[in-house]
Scaffold this motif. Structure first.
Motif, PDB file in Angstrom:
ATOM      1  N   ARG A 140       0.852  -1.196   0.000  1.00 41.40           N
ATOM      2  CA  ARG A 140       0.000   0.000   0.000  1.00 41.40           C
ATOM      3  C   ARG A 140       0.881   1.237   0.000  1.00 41.40           C
ATOM      4  O   ARG A 140       1.906   1.274   0.703  1.00 41.40           O
ATOM      5  N   ALA A 141       0.476   2.219  -0.811  1.00 42.46           N
ATOM      6  CA  ALA A 141       1.268   3.440  -0.926  1.00 42.46           C
ATOM      7  C   ALA A 141       0.395   4.545  -1.505  1.00 42.46           C
ATOM      8  O   ALA A 141      -0.653   4.287  -2.105  1.00 42.46           O
ATOM      9  N   HIS A 142       0.848   5.787  -1.313  1.00 39.64           N
ATOM     10  CA  HIS A 142       0.234   6.949  -1.962  1.00 39.64           C
ATOM     11  C   HIS A 142       0.844   7.104  -3.354  1.00 39.64           C
ATOM     12  O   HIS A 142       2.073   7.080  -3.502  1.00 39.64           O
ATOM     13  N   GLN A 199      13.646   8.415   2.290  1.00 35.78           N
ATOM     14  CA  GLN A 199      13.496   7.199   3.073  1.00 35.78           C
ATOM     15  C   GLN A 199      12.159   6.502   2.833  1.00 35.78           C
ATOM     16  O   GLN A 199      12.044   5.298   3.068  1.00 35.78           O
ATOM     17  N   LYS A 200      11.149   7.254   2.368  1.00 35.73           N
ATOM     18  CA  LYS A 200       9.824   6.680   2.183  1.00 35.73           C
ATOM     19  C   LYS A 200       9.237   6.945   0.808  1.00 35.73           C
ATOM     20  O   LYS A 200       8.045   6.714   0.591  1.00 35.73           O
ATOM     21  N   HIS A 253      10.935   0.240   5.332  1.00 36.48           N
ATOM     22  CA  HIS A 253      10.941  -1.196   5.044  1.00 36.48           C
ATOM     23  C   HIS A 253      10.075  -1.523   3.830  1.00 36.48           C
ATOM     24  O   HIS A 253      10.471  -2.292   2.953  1.00 36.48           O
ATOM     25  N   HIS A 254       8.872  -0.918   3.753  1.00 38.22           N
ATOM     26  CA  HIS A 254       7.990  -1.165   2.619  1.00 38.22           C
ATOM     27  C   HIS A 254       8.613  -0.643   1.323  1.00 38.22           C
ATOM     28  O   HIS A 254       8.508  -1.289   0.266  1.00 38.22           O
ATOM     29  N   LEU A 255       9.292   0.496   1.395  1.00 37.98           N
ATOM     30  CA  LEU A 255       9.962   1.037   0.210  1.00 37.98           C
ATOM     31  C   LEU A 255      11.071   0.102  -0.261  1.00 37.98           C
ATOM     32  O   LEU A 255      11.192  -0.201  -1.454  1.00 37.98           O
TER      33      LEU A 255
END
Length: 355
Positions: A10-12, A72-73, A94-96
């Motif tokens: 999930r991300a913007h 970082q994100k 971490h998700h990135l």
């Protein structure tokens, strides 16, 4: 159903402003699901994201793409087919990192798939070229050679006869004879070819005849050997009764031995069972012995405790006896004091009466 999601997060989602090529334009109001899809039919990897029923990302991964971490994100990649740059904002580093690892992995898979497809195309095109060359260089039959020569000669005659009529009439007999000679030469070549084929067939037939003769001789030798074997068996058949009787005796002996062996096996099984029971009894005996030793140790401890209790009881009894003696002495003293007080009271009463 040929495309299946193989990784989701999930991300913007953002896209670069097509006008300024600098500012990011959000394409989703909140975080949405971004998934990697694999098309097994075309061997293609795609990044797809839906906001409701609207596809806000539909990017096919190619070997030339690069996913760049700008913070970082946040990460981005350019899609030349869609003529845009996609950006993703994640909730954690971490998700990135996980998304970037999958991007690199599927990019490498797309590169390998592309190389394999090129190899298949090269392998497919190479045989076709060879077959085409083979068609061009394929030998012609004698009939086609004669036909082409006749046509070529006739065309030459026609071409030569058009500008000048007189030489054509003189050249026709020569051309006709040349064509006939070539025709007979072709017929002779055909006959020579047929003769060579017949010679080869004759040689092959001769070789087959020799082979058949050898096989016939081998079959005759085998028949003689079998005949001798039958004679030997007929001689041996006279001894068949004795052999049969001896075989019957041997079978009976074998049955007796098998019966004895079966009994011995049953005895062995019984002995094994008894040994197993003895082992279990021995184990029980060892367990009981250990328990008995523990009980003896406990009894010794209890005997020691009982001895201590007896000593303490005797001491307590002695103390109680001394306490009773002391109490009796105190009671005697108290009785004496009470008697003295009674006498004192009586004397005081008498004094009061006299006064």
């Amino acid at each position: 159903f040929r495309e299946q999601p193989i990784f989701s997060t999930r991300a913007h989602v953002f896209q670069i402003d097509p006008n300024t090529k600098k500012n990011w334009v959000p394409t989703s109001k909140h975080a949405v699901t971004v998934s990697y899809f694999y098309d097994s039919t075309r061997n293609v990897y795609r990044i797809i994201s839906l906001d409701g029923s609207k596809a806000i990302i539909n990017s096919t991964i190619t070997p030339n793409m690069t996913f760049t971490k700008t913070s970082q994100k946040f990460g981005q990649w350019a899609d030349s087919r869609a003529n845009t740059v996609y950006g993703l904002g994640f909730s954690s580093e971490h998700h990135l990192s996980k998304f970037a690892e999958k991007f690199q992995e599927f990019k490498e898979a797309a590169r390998i798939a592309k190389e394999k497809s090129h190899e298949k195309m090269e392998l497919t095109s190479t045989p076709s070229q060879e077959s085409a060359g083979g068609d061009i260089q394929s030998p012609l039959m004698p009939q086609s050679i004669n036909g082409t020569d006749d046509e070529r000669v006739m065309s030459e005659v026609t071409q030569n006869s058009e500008p000048r009529a007189e030489p054509t009439q003189n050249a026709l007999p020569f051309t006709h004879s040349s064509t006939i000679s070539k025709h007979w030469e072709a017929e002779l070549a055909t006959l020579k070819g047929n003769n060579a084929k017949l010679t080869a067939a004759l040689l092959e037939s001769t070789a087959n005849v020799k082979q058949w003769k050898q096989q016939l001789a081998a079959y005759q030798e085998e028949a003689e050997r079998l005949h001798k074997r039958v004679t030997e068996l007929e001689c041996v058949s006279s001894q068949a009764n004795a052999v049969h009787t001896h075989k019957t005796e041997l079978n009976q002996t074998i049955q007796e031995l098998e019966s004895t062996l079966k009994k011995k096996e049953e005895e062995i099984e019984g002995l094994k069972q008894e040994i197993e029971n003895a082992r279990e009894l021995q184990a029980q005996r060892d367990s009981l012995t250990q328990k008995l030793q523990e009980v003896e140790i406990r009894n010794k401890d209890l005997e020691g405790q009982l001895s201590d209790l007896e000593q303490r009881l005797e001491k307590s009894q002695n103390e109680q006896e001394a306490f009773r003696n002391n109490l009796k002495t105190i009671l005697e003293i108290i009785d004496g004091k009470i008697f003295e007080l009674s006498e004192l009271r009586d004397n005081l009463a008498k004094i009061m009466q006299c006064s």
